[in-house]
Design a protein around this motif. Structure first.
Motif, PDB file in Angstrom:
ATOM      1  N   GLU A 101      31.060 102.157  -8.255  1.00 21.15           N
ATOM      2  CA  GLU A 101      32.219 103.036  -8.280  1.00 21.15           C
ATOM      3  C   GLU A 101      33.315 102.295  -9.033  1.00 21.15           C
ATOM      4  OE1 GLU A 101      33.302 104.682  -4.525  1.00 21.15           O
ATOM      5  OE2 GLU A 101      31.211 104.890  -3.925  1.00 21.15           O
ATOM      6  N   ASP A 102      34.252 103.028  -9.606  1.00 20.41           N
ATOM      7  CA  ASP A 102      35.306 102.423 -10.420  1.00 20.41           C
ATOM      8  C   ASP A 102      36.054 101.328  -9.657  1.00 20.41           C
ATOM      9  OD1 ASP A 102      34.740 103.981 -12.636  1.00 20.41           O
ATOM     10  OD2 ASP A 102      36.096 105.585 -12.013  1.00 20.41           O
ATOM     11  N   ARG A 103      36.325 101.565  -8.381  1.00 19.53           N
ATOM     12  CA  ARG A 103      37.077 100.593  -7.587  1.00 19.53           C
ATOM     13  C   ARG A 103      36.280  99.316  -7.328  1.00 19.53           C
ATOM     14  NH1 ARG A 103      34.928 100.868  -2.629  1.00 19.53           N
ATOM     15  NH2 ARG A 103      33.916 102.807  -2.017  1.00 19.53           N
ATOM     16  N   GLU A 104      34.951  99.387  -7.402  1.00 16.62           N
ATOM     17  CA  GLU A 104      34.111  98.225  -7.142  1.00 16.62           C
ATOM     18  C   GLU A 104      33.956  97.313  -8.357  1.00 16.62           C
ATOM     19  OE1 GLU A 104      30.630  99.277  -4.080  1.00 16.62           O
ATOM     20  OE2 GLU A 104      30.503 100.372  -5.972  1.00 16.62           O
ATOM     21  N   ALA A 113      33.161  93.368  -3.395  1.00 19.70           N
ATOM     22  CA  ALA A 113      32.174  94.440  -3.561  1.00 19.70           C
ATOM     23  C   ALA A 113      30.973  93.946  -4.357  1.00 19.70           C
ATOM     24  CB  ALA A 113      32.805  95.649  -4.243  1.00 19.70           C
ATOM     25  N   ASN A 145      35.711  95.648 -10.570  1.00 12.91           N
ATOM     26  CA  ASN A 145      36.409  94.366 -10.683  1.00 12.91           C
ATOM     27  C   ASN A 145      36.750  93.763  -9.328  1.00 12.91           C
ATOM     28  OD1 ASN A 145      36.474  94.166 -13.532  1.00 12.91           O
ATOM     29  ND2 ASN A 145      38.078  95.720 -13.568  1.00 12.91           N
ATOM     30  N   ASP A 146      36.087  94.224  -8.279  1.00 14.73           N
ATOM     31  CA  ASP A 146      36.337  93.724  -6.927  1.00 14.73           C
ATOM     32  C   ASP A 146      35.283  92.674  -6.575  1.00 14.73           C
ATOM     33  OD1 ASP A 146      36.776  93.270  -4.259  1.00 14.73           O
ATOM     34  OD2 ASP A 146      36.507  95.346  -3.623  1.00 14.73           O
TER      35      ASP A 146
END
Length: 92
Positions: free
Chosen positions: A19-22, A28, A24-25
């Motif tokens: 997912e987009d939020r993952e 995650a 660069n995390d």
């Protein structure tokens, strides 16, 4: 969804959708790296492949892994690796 190539804990390299939020995390990504690749997961766990609607997967089986590339956009279905324990517990 962006794809990223990661090294799983079994040592295999796998391309996964994030997912987009993952993307660069680091936490995650670490979570994904701490799992087995699809092939090792299927060979070491007692699971069966079950095609179901994507909605059912998101509501009832979100903790289960899905088969890479199995999403059918026309019928809105996906193949899910359902552990046999689900059958024994009567959750299906």
């Amino acid at each position: 969804m962006p794809r990223k190539q990661i090294k799983r804990k079994c040592g295999h390299i796998e391309n996964i959708y994030l997912e987009d939020r993952e993307f660069n995390d680091p936490a995650a990504l670490k979570h994904h790296e701490d799992e087995l690749c699809e092939k090792c997961y299927v060979s070491t766990n007692r699971v069966c492949e079950k095609r179901m609607s994507y909605v059912d997967y998101k509501i009832e089986y979100i903790s289960c892994r899905t088969k890479e590339g199995s999403y059918d956009e026309k019928n809105k279905t996906i193949v899910v690796y359902v552990p046999y324990d689900y059958f024994l517990l009567g959750t299906l």
